[in-house]
Scaffold this active site. Structure first.
Site, short mmCIF file in Angstrom:
data_model
loop_
_atom_site.label_atom_id
_atom_site.label_comp_id
_atom_site.label_asym_id
_atom_site.label_seq_id
_atom_site.Cartn_x
_atom_site.Cartn_y
_atom_site.Cartn_z
N SER A 119 0.96 -1.51 -0.04
CA SER A 119 -0.16 0.57 -0.53
C SER A 119 0.83 1.10 0.12
O SER A 119 1.75 1.50 0.65
CB SER A 119 -1.01 0.04 1.63
OG SER A 119 -1.59 1.09 1.13
N TYR A 143 -1.87 -0.02 10.43
CA TYR A 143 -2.29 -0.17 9.23
C TYR A 143 -0.58 -0.14 7.96
O TYR A 143 -0.11 -1.21 7.78
CB TYR A 143 -3.42 -0.03 8.48
CG TYR A 143 -3.08 0.10 7.35
CD1 TYR A 143 -4.01 -1.77 6.92
CD2 TYR A 143 -3.09 0.36 6.49
CE1 TYR A 143 -3.40 -1.86 4.92
CE2 TYR A 143 -3.39 0.20 4.89
CZ TYR A 143 -3.65 -1.20 4.47
OH TYR A 143 -3.55 -1.35 3.04
N LYS A 147 1.66 -3.63 6.45
CA LYS A 147 2.31 -3.99 5.45
C LYS A 147 3.24 -2.93 4.94
O LYS A 147 4.19 -4.15 3.78
CB LYS A 147 1.66 -2.73 4.54
CG LYS A 147 0.02 -2.73 3.80
CD LYS A 147 -0.54 -4.23 3.24
CE LYS A 147 -1.45 -4.75 3.73
NZ LYS A 147 -2.85 -5.68 2.72
C1 WQD Z 1 -9.44 10.68 0.38
C2 WQD Z 1 -9.02 11.39 0.12
C3 WQD Z 1 -9.51 12.79 2.53
C4 WQD Z 1 -13.74 11.05 2.97
C5 WQD Z 1 -6.60 5.44 1.93
C6 WQD Z 1 -5.57 5.01 3.09
C7 WQD Z 1 -4.53 4.04 2.63
C8 WQD Z 1 -5.48 2.69 1.57
C9 WQD Z 1 -6.73 4.31 1.11
C10 WQD Z 1 -5.19 0.91 1.74
C11 WQD Z 1 -8.59 12.52 1.83
C12 WQD Z 1 -10.00 12.87 1.46
C13 WQD Z 1 -12.48 11.32 2.20
C14 WQD Z 1 -14.61 11.57 3.29
C15 WQD Z 1 -12.77 13.77 2.27
N1 WQD Z 1 -6.01 1.88 2.03
N2 WQD Z 1 -11.80 12.29 2.18
N3 WQD Z 1 -13.90 13.14 2.54
O1 WQD Z 1 -6.51 8.65 3.47
O2 WQD Z 1 -6.43 8.37 0.63
O3 WQD Z 1 -5.95 6.32 1.93
O4 WQD Z 1 -7.20 4.56 2.06
O5 WQD Z 1 -4.10 0.22 1.09
O6 WQD Z 1 -3.79 3.30 3.54
O7 WQD Z 1 -5.12 5.73 4.68
O8 WQD Z 1 -8.08 7.86 1.53
O9 WQD Z 1 -10.67 7.62 0.15
O10 WQD Z 1 -9.94 7.97 2.60
O11 WQD Z 1 -9.44 9.43 1.11
O12 WQD Z 1 -12.64 14.83 1.92
O13 WQD Z 1 -15.41 12.34 3.38
O14 WQD Z 1 -10.84 11.77 0.47
O15 WQD Z 1 -9.34 13.35 3.56
O16 WQD Z 1 -8.04 13.23 0.93
P1 WQD Z 1 -6.94 7.79 1.85
P2 WQD Z 1 -9.82 7.73 1.58
#
Ligand code: WQD
Length: 320
Positions: A119, A143, A147
Site C-alpha cells: 500500500s 496498518y 504492510k
Molecule cells: C481520500 C481523500 C481525504 C472522505 C486510505 C488509506 C490508505 C489506502 C487507501 C489501503 C483524502 C478525503 C475522504 C471524506 C474527504 N488504503 N476525504 N471526505 O486516506 O488517501 O487513503 O485509503 O491501503 O492506506 O489511508 O483515502 O478515501 O480515506 O481519502 O474529503 O468523507 O478524500 O481527506 O484526501 P486515503 P480516503
C-alpha cells in the site's frame, strides 16, 4: 498455472480472480469471509480459512499440495487505518501473522511465486507530492506498518530461500470493472460520496486550505480493473530471469483533488453534488501520488482508465 488468491472474495480480490481467468490462469480463492461476498466468486472454488489462525500453516501446505498451486496473490488483510490505530495488536496478529503462516507454508510446499498486496500507506505522509519506490517509507499508522513489514518479509524470503516475489503498492483504489463487483464498504472517498449523494446529505470535504491548487487534498485514484491487470503483469514478471525489482507503485501518476472527484460525481449523476467544507482530517498528507515510471518500464503496465471512468463505474455498480 494455478494461483491462490487470498482475499479472493473481496472487492479487489474478485477483480483479480476475473483478470486471472481472462489471462488463462486457473484461480482458487481463499477468504475468511469476514468481509468477503460469496456471489463475487462466480465459479471460482473457495477455501474458507483465516490465514492468521493457529493451524493455518499446515492447512495451507496441504492445500498447496492437493491443489497443485504454483503461485499466490496475497491480498487478504485488515485494512482500516482507524481500526489499526485503536487495535494495533489485532492488526499485527492478523496481517503479519497471516504473512508468517503464508511464507512458511509456501517454503515448505515449494510454492515459489508470490505477488503481495502492499500500500501507499507504507510511505506515511511524505514531503513530496509524487513518490517513487525508493522514497523513504515512514508509515504513520499500524496498518501501514504491517504492510511495510510484509514487504520486508517478502524481501527476506527472496534472499533466504529464493522466493520469486513482487510487492505492489496500491494507491487509492476505486471504481468497478463489473457492475456486480462494486466496493460495498463505505470507507473511502468515492463510495462515501456516492452514499452521501444517494442519501441527499452533503459530502464532507476534509480541508479546503491545503497547499494544493484548489485547497483540497490530492490523491492518485486507480481503477480497480487496471489494478487487477497489474497483478497479471507482476505474475508474468516473476517468470523472467535476472529480475532486479521487488516493489512497484500502482497508480496513474496523476493526482486528483477531492473537489475534482466530487465534480466528476456531479457530472456522472447529472446534478450538483452537495458539498460541506469540513476541517482537515488528522494524518492526511496534502498530496500523494505515484511515480509510475518503474512499473511502466519494467512491467510494461500502465493505467487505462481516468477519474471520470472510475467514478462512473463506481456509481453504476452502486445501483446494482
Ligand atoms: C481520500 C481523500 C481525504 C472522505 C486510505 C488509506 C490508505 C489506502 C487507501 C489501503 C483524502 C478525503 C475522504 C471524506 C474527504 N488504503 N476525504 N471526505 O486516506 O488517501 O487513503 O485509503 O491501503 O492506506 O489511508 O483515502 O478515501 O480515506 O481519502 O474529503 O468523507 O478524500 O481527506 O484526501 P486515503 P480516503
Amino acid at each position: 498455472m494455478k494461483i491462490l488468491v487470498t482475499g479472493g472474495a473481496g472487492y479487489i480480490g474478485s477483480h483479480v480472480l476475473r483478470a486471472l481467468t481472462r489471462a488463462g490462469f486457473d484461480p482458487v480463492a481463499l477468504d475468511d469471509m469476514s468481509f468477503g461476498v460469496s456471489k463475487r466468486l462466480g465459479d471460482t472454488p473457495l477455501v474458507q480459512m483465516d490465514l492468521a489462525s493457529a493451524g493455518a500453516k499446515n492447512e495451507l501446505v496441504r492445500i498447496f499440495k492437493d491443489q497443485e498451486i504454483t503461485g499466490v496473490i496475497h491480498l487478504a488483510a485488515r485494512k482500516s487505518v482507524a481500526e489499526s490505530v485503536a487495535q494495533p495488536e489485532y492488526y499485527y496478529q492478523q496481517n503479519v501473522g497471516a504473512m508468517l503462516n503464508l511464507l512458511a507454508a509456501m517454503q515448505e510446499a515449494g510454492v515459489m511465486n508470490l505477488v503481495f498486496s502492499s500500500s501507499a500507506a507504507t510511505y506515511g505522509a511524505p514531503a513530496e507530492a509524487k513518490v517513487s519506490e525508493d522514497y523513504v517509507c515512514q508509515p504513520i499508522n499500524p496498518y501501514g506498518e504491517t504492510k511495510l513489514i510484509g514487504e520486508w518479509m517478502v524481501a527476506n524470503a527472496v534472499k533466504a530461500w529464493g522466493l520469486n516475489g513482487v510487492c505492489l503498492r496500491y494507491f487509492n483504489v476505486a471504481g468497478a470493472g463489473y457492475d456486480d463487483l462494486g466496493d460495498t464498504s463505505v470507507a473511502n472517498l468515492i463510495p462515501i460520496a456516492i452514499h452521501a449523494y444517494k442519501n441527499k446529505t452533503p459530502v464532507q470535504v476534509f480541508g479546503t486550505d491545503w497547499p494544493t491548487p484548489d485547497g483540497s487534498c490530492v490523491r492518485d485514484y486507480i481503477h480497480v480493473a487496471d489494478l487487477a491487470e497489474a497483478h497479471i503483469s507482476a505474475l508474468n514478471y516473476l517468470k523472467e530471469k535476472n529480475r532486479e525489482e521487488l516493489v512497484f507503485n500502482v497508480g496513474t501518476g496523476k493526482g486528483s483533488s477531492v473537489l475534482e472527484v466530487l465534480a466528476a460525481l456531479s457530472q456522472v449523476v447529472g446534478e450538483e453534488v452537495q458539498v460541506n467544507h469540513a476541517n482537515r482530517r488528522p494524518g492526511d498528507p496534502a498530496a500523494l501520488s505515484a511515480d509510475v515510471a518503474k512499473i511502466a518500464s519494467v512491467l510494461g503496465w500502465q493505467a487505462k482508465h481516468n477519474l471520470l471512468e472510475i467514478v462512473e463505474s463506481a456509481y453504476r455498480a452502486s445501483l446494482n
